[in-house]
Scaffold this motif. Structure first.
Motif, short mmCIF file in Angstrom:
data_model
loop_
_atom_site.label_atom_id
_atom_site.label_comp_id
_atom_site.label_asym_id
_atom_site.label_seq_id
_atom_site.Cartn_x
_atom_site.Cartn_y
_atom_site.Cartn_z
N PHE A 1 9.41 -5.54 -0.10
CA PHE A 1 8.09 -5.21 -0.63
C PHE A 1 7.06 -5.42 0.48
CE2 PHE A 1 10.62 -5.81 -4.36
CZ PHE A 1 10.15 -4.82 -5.22
N LEU A 2 6.22 -4.42 0.64
CA LEU A 2 5.25 -4.40 1.74
C LEU A 2 3.84 -4.32 1.16
CD1 LEU A 2 7.16 -1.70 3.84
CD2 LEU A 2 7.41 -4.17 3.99
N PRO A 3 3.24 -5.45 0.78
CA PRO A 3 1.86 -5.43 0.28
C PRO A 3 0.89 -5.25 1.43
CG PRO A 3 2.69 -7.67 0.34
CD PRO A 3 3.84 -6.80 0.74
N GLY A 4 -0.30 -4.78 1.10
CA GLY A 4 -1.33 -4.64 2.12
C GLY A 4 -1.89 -3.24 2.24
N LEU A 5 -1.40 -2.28 1.44
CA LEU A 5 -1.97 -0.94 1.44
C LEU A 5 -3.33 -0.96 0.73
CD1 LEU A 5 1.18 1.20 0.58
CD2 LEU A 5 0.01 1.08 2.79
N LEU B 1 11.77 4.97 0.08
CA LEU B 1 10.46 4.36 0.25
C LEU B 1 9.61 4.75 -0.95
CD1 LEU B 1 8.25 2.92 1.92
CD2 LEU B 1 7.79 5.14 3.00
N ALA B 2 9.19 3.77 -1.72
CA ALA B 2 8.39 4.02 -2.92
C ALA B 2 7.02 3.38 -2.76
CB ALA B 2 9.10 3.46 -4.16
N ILE B 3 6.02 4.02 -3.37
CA ILE B 3 4.67 3.47 -3.42
C ILE B 3 4.38 3.10 -4.86
CG2 ILE B 3 2.25 3.82 -2.84
CD1 ILE B 3 4.17 4.01 -0.46
N LEU B 4 3.96 1.84 -5.08
CA LEU B 4 3.70 1.33 -6.42
C LEU B 4 2.21 1.04 -6.59
CD1 LEU B 4 6.71 0.38 -5.56
CD2 LEU B 4 6.49 -1.23 -7.45
N ASP B 5 1.74 1.27 -7.80
CA ASP B 5 0.41 0.80 -8.17
C ASP B 5 0.52 -0.70 -8.40
OD1 ASP B 5 -1.98 0.10 -9.29
OD2 ASP B 5 -1.94 1.59 -10.90
N GLY B 6 0.08 -1.48 -7.44
CA GLY B 6 0.31 -2.91 -7.48
C GLY B 6 -0.76 -3.72 -8.17
N THR B 7 -1.58 -3.07 -8.99
CA THR B 7 -2.69 -3.78 -9.63
C THR B 7 -2.24 -5.06 -10.32
OG1 THR B 7 -3.81 -1.66 -9.98
CG2 THR B 7 -4.60 -3.57 -11.25
N GLY B 8 -1.10 -5.00 -11.01
CA GLY B 8 -0.63 -6.17 -11.74
C GLY B 8 0.38 -7.01 -10.98
N LEU B 9 0.57 -6.74 -9.72
CA LEU B 9 1.58 -7.45 -8.94
C LEU B 9 1.01 -8.57 -8.08
CD1 LEU B 9 3.93 -4.53 -7.79
CD2 LEU B 9 4.27 -6.15 -9.68
N PHE B 10 -0.28 -8.88 -8.26
CA PHE B 10 -0.92 -9.94 -7.48
C PHE B 10 -1.48 -10.99 -8.42
CE2 PHE B 10 -1.03 -6.18 -4.82
CZ PHE B 10 -0.65 -6.66 -3.58
#
Length: 481
Positions: free
Chosen positions: A150-154, A51-60
């Motif tokens: 991938f689980l967006p929404g954090l 289980l990894a947590i990513l800085d998703g700033t550029g993934l949206f």
């Protein structure tokens, strides 16, 4: 996770040129791999993950939608370095040998790299619940045995990623190498477009028959060779006997309230700690990092049993501890190559430092008796292997599983997004209703406790006991981050 991933010293897979035409090679499952396969039939899926947590700033995108297409492009470009991720596990008909890996005729990346937006509040409880949900989804034998969710929404645009792979593909060190295949040392690493892929042809019945016959002849020749050298064979057996006796015959694990046959549901809880602080604990007491992890686990088990009103005075539990037998360079591990040892955990000892030293002393002795996995003892005998697998539901070798996996020392990136945390997830089998796994990553030592939901609904008590034990052992600064 799986074989095929190759990393350099930074923990990242080198970007080599695309391979040429593949020559079909019959890759059979060995006895160790088969032992990872049969628990599935008993309802104990041998799936490992992270289980990894990513800085998703550029993934949206500008509309707030997760850019799954861009992520799939990166994952797809790296698949040539992980052949197993486009292969099926094929079981031939009787007389044609053991199961083997074959290229799938049709591969659809969208079936393996998927998105599941949060349906629960975007907090850690909801995250762990969602991770358990995707972990529990069965891997279909009709497709390659892996998935990446991938689980967006954090909060703060963070995105969770859960990668799951069947244990037949790899053990923990090989899984770290595999994950590194898809990661980069910087956010702006270039992506090489994926070239068209042509699957290798399915081996014919004649190919399988001849390969099986050749393997049986080689096995028979090996047996005859041993019979011709009885003195050497007896000497080898005598050398292995102390390890067998020490691990399987000398002691038995005590009965506990949590060592019962597992069900299908799990509870996950995580412990964040500083790798540097944990190393300071080990250095200050002259022990290994693995000893610190086992001591913290013993402290957590002590609190768990005490909370249940059970007596812990003079109680010594046993931990099943995998020992990597990989000979490859760091980051190049492949397949399943684990030995094991059983380490006593003095949960009856109330003083954390004394408990740590007792475990360290025992570890030194037990490392002299590391033994191959049970499949190495029973060889390729399927009847014995299946009997041993079923016997895990009532085994008395150990009470808890504890694994320590060394991961990349530097921050890594997936599709340009920085991975801020990684937590390992290991399977439960038999009557092991508790498993503790630690993974070092970028100065972090992140720990996951996997518990059977029915046997250990109070797993957070164990986790808090582990946190308290780490804190009590730290002579310099807080261990927890």
């Amino acid at each position: 996770m799986g074989g095929g991933g190759i990393m350099n010293k930074s923990g990242v897979a080198p970007r080599s040129a695309q391979p040429g035409p593949r020559i079909p090679v019959l890759e059979r499952l060995g006895p160790a791999d088969l032992m990872m396969l049969w628990p599935d039939d008993l309802g104990w899926p041998e799936v490992i993950g992270a289980l990894a947590i990513l800085d998703g700033t550029g993934l949206f995108d500008p509309d707030g939608r997760f850019r799954i297409g861009a992520v799939r492009e990166v994952i797809g470009s790296r698949l040539p370095q992980v052949p197993r991720f486009r292969q099926l596990l094929h079981t031939p008909r009787r007389g044609l040998g053991r199961p083997l890996w074959v290229d799938t005729r049709f591969f659809d990346l969208t079936e393996h790299v998927r998105v599941l937006p949060f349906a629960a509040p975007p907090d850690e409880t909801g995250l762990l619940r969602a991770a358990e949900h995707v972990r529990a989804l069965p891997l279909s034998r009709s497709r390659p045995l892996w998935e990446m969710w991938f689980l967006p929404g954090l909060a703060s645009d963070a995105v969770a990623m859960f990668i799951k792979v069947h244990h037949t593909i790899a053990d923990g060190p090989a899984g770290v190498a595999l994950l590194g295949t898809f990661l980069d040392p910087s956010a702006d690493a270039p992506t090489t477009p994926a070239l068209p892929w042509t699957p290798a042809p399915m081996p014919s019945g004649r190919d399988l028959f001849e390969d099986n016959l050749r393997r049986r002849v080689q096995a028979a020749e090996g047996t005859l060779s041993k019979l011709r050298r009885p003195a050497t064979t007896l000497h080898q057996a005598r050398e292995k006997w102390p390890a067998v006796r020490e691990n399987y015959l000398k002691e038995r694990a005590p009965r506990t309230s949590f060592n019962i046959p597992i069900g299908r549901h799990r509870r996950l809880t995580v412990i964040r700690s500083s790798l540097d602080a944990a190393k300071q604990i080990a250095h200050s007491h002259g022990v290994k990092l693995n000893d610190v992890l086992m001591s913290a686990t013993a402290g957590g088990l002590r609190e768990l049993l005490r909370s249940r009103g059970e007596h812990v005075e003079d109680l010594v539990l046993r931990a099943f501890v995998p020992v990597s037998l990989h000979q490859e360079e760091p980051g190049r591990a492949r397949g399943n190559q684990d030995g094991m040892m059983f380490v006593p955990l003095p949960v009856g000892e109330p003083y954390p430092i004394r408990r740590l030293r007792l475990i360290a002393e025992a570890s030194v002795r037990r490392k002299k008796h590391v033994i191959g996995a049970p499949e190495g003892i029973v060889g390729g005998n399927r009847v014995l292997q299946r009997a041993m697998t079923r016997g895990l539901a009532r085994q008395r070798w150990a009470n808890v599983y504890i694994a320590n996996i060394f991961g990349p020392p530097m921050p890594l990136y997936l599709a340009g997004a920085r991975i801020t945390e990684i937590f390992p997830v290991v399977p439960l089998i038999g009557n092991f209703t508790l498993a503790v796994a630690a993974l070092s990553y970028a100065e972090q030592l992140n720990i996951t406790v996997v518990a059977d939901a029915n046997a250990c609904p109070d797993v957070e008590i164990l986790a808090q006991g582990m946190r308290d034990s780490l804190q009590a052992l730290s002579p310099f600064k807080p261990v927890l981050t």
